[in-house]
Design an enzyme around this catalytic site. Structure first.
Site, PDB file in Angstrom:
ATOM      1  N   SER A   1       3.661   0.307  -5.553  1.00 41.43           N
ATOM      2  CA  SER A   1       2.875   1.127  -4.631  1.00 41.43           C
ATOM      3  C   SER A   1       2.812   0.547  -3.219  1.00 41.43           C
ATOM      4  O   SER A   1       2.339   1.218  -2.302  1.00 41.43           O
ATOM      5  CB  SER A   1       1.445   1.307  -5.159  1.00 41.43           C
ATOM      6  OG  SER A   1       0.692   0.119  -5.011  1.00 41.43           O
TER       7      SER A   1
ATOM      8  N   LYS B   1      -3.926  -3.624  -2.202  1.00 35.93           N
ATOM      9  CA  LYS B   1      -3.878  -2.401  -1.402  1.00 35.93           C
ATOM     10  C   LYS B   1      -4.274  -2.688   0.039  1.00 35.93           C
ATOM     11  O   LYS B   1      -4.845  -3.726   0.356  1.00 35.93           O
ATOM     12  CB  LYS B   1      -4.822  -1.337  -1.989  1.00 35.93           C
ATOM     13  CG  LYS B   1      -4.397  -0.777  -3.331  1.00 35.93           C
ATOM     14  CD  LYS B   1      -3.165   0.080  -3.212  1.00 35.93           C
ATOM     15  CE  LYS B   1      -2.771   0.677  -4.561  1.00 35.93           C
ATOM     16  NZ  LYS B   1      -2.269  -0.347  -5.483  1.00 35.93           N
TER      17      LYS B   1
END
Length: 232
Positions: free
Chosen positions: A152, A190
C-alpha cells in the site's frame, strides 16, 4: 527506476502518441491503468514530468511529449545485485534511487517483526531478532526496525519485504509516514494527516482507501527515516 504504475503510464502515453499523434486523456489513462480516480493519474504524470520522462506542452489541452523511455521495456525489481542496499525513501511519491556508498559504520537495532503496508496486522515483538543498520540512516533518539508486509506504500518507495528504519516518537507532522497503532491492537505504516478532530491514515497506492479515525483511536509509535532493501 520507475514504479510499475509509472512505467505502465509512460508506455501507454508513448504508444498512443506513436499511433495517433495525440496523447490520451486522463480518463483514458485511468481506465488503462485500472485506477479508481484521476488523482492517481495526476500524481503519476507529475512524477514522470519531475523525473524528466515527459513534458506538458503549455496552452494545449491533452498535450504531453515523451522525452525519453526507460532503458528496459519492462521494469525490473531492481539492479542485479545480491547484497542489501541502503535506500532513503522519496516521500514525494517517487521511487528512490540508491545513494553513493558512504560510511560503513553500523548500529545494531531490534527487529520487531512485520508491519503491514496494506491491511493492518499485529506487530510481532521478537526481542531476539536484530539488524545492522548504517548510522547514516539514523537520526537523533531511539530507533528500531520493522519488515514491511504489503504494497500500500509503493508509490512512496516502500515495497513488500523492505526493512524500514523507524525513529521512535509519539508525534509527527502532517504528511509524515508513521507507524500508527489503531485501537491499541492494529499497527500499520501509513502517511499521517490530521484535520480538526479526525486522523487520516493514507496509503500510497490507488488500490487502497484512506482510513479516517477519531483522534483518540490512533497513536503514533514512530516515523519512517530510512529503509533497506535486498535485491535478488
Amino acid at each position: 527506476m520507475l514504479t510499475r504504475k509509472q512505467h505502465e503510464l509512460l508506455m501507454f502515453i508513448n504508444e498512443r502518441l506513436s499511433s495517433s499523434g495525440v496523447s490520451p486523456s486522463f480518463d483514458e489513462m485511468k481506465e488503462a491503468l485500472n485506477l479508481r480516480s484521476k488523482s492517481g493519474i495526476h500524481r503519476l504524470v507529475t512524477a514522470l514530468e519531475e523525473r524528466g520522462f515527459i513534458r506538458r506542452l503549455a496552452h494545449r489541452a491533452r498535450a504531453l511529449e515523451v522525452l525519453k523511455l526507460p532503458e528496459q521495456s519492462v521494469p525490473s525489481s531492481g539492479p542485479a545485485i545480491t547484497k542489501a542496499s541502503v535506500i532513503r525513501p522519496d516521500f514525494a511519491g517517487r521511487r528512490p534511487s540508491l545513494p553513493p556508498p558512504s560510511s560503513t559504520e553500523t548500529r545494531t537495532l531490534p527487529l520487531y517483526g512485520r508491519i503491514a503496508a496494506g491491511t493492518p496486522i499485529e506487530v510481532l515483538r521478537d526481542q531476539s531478532s536484530f539488524v545492522e543498520v548504517p548510522t547514516t540512516l539514523l537520526e537523533t533518539g531511539e530507533h528500531y526496525a520493522l519488515e514491511v508486509s504489503g504494497d500500500s506504500m509503493i508509490d512512496a518507495g516502500v515495497f513488500d519485504g523492505d526493512t524500514v528504519i523507524i525513529q521512535r516518537t509519539d508525534s509527527a507532522d502532517n504528511g509524515t509516514i508513521v507507524v500508527a497503532i489503531v485501537d491499541n491492537e492494529e499497527v500499520t505504516l501509513k502517511r499521517l494527516r490530521r484535520k480538526h478532530n479526525s486522523v487520516a491514515l493514507e496509503s500510497a497506492n490507488e488500490a487502497y482507501e484512506t482510513r479516517i479515525f477519531g483522534p483518540d483511536r490512533v497513536q503514533v509509535q514512530g516515523k519512517l527515516v530510512g529503509l533497506m532493501r535486498k535485491y535478488n
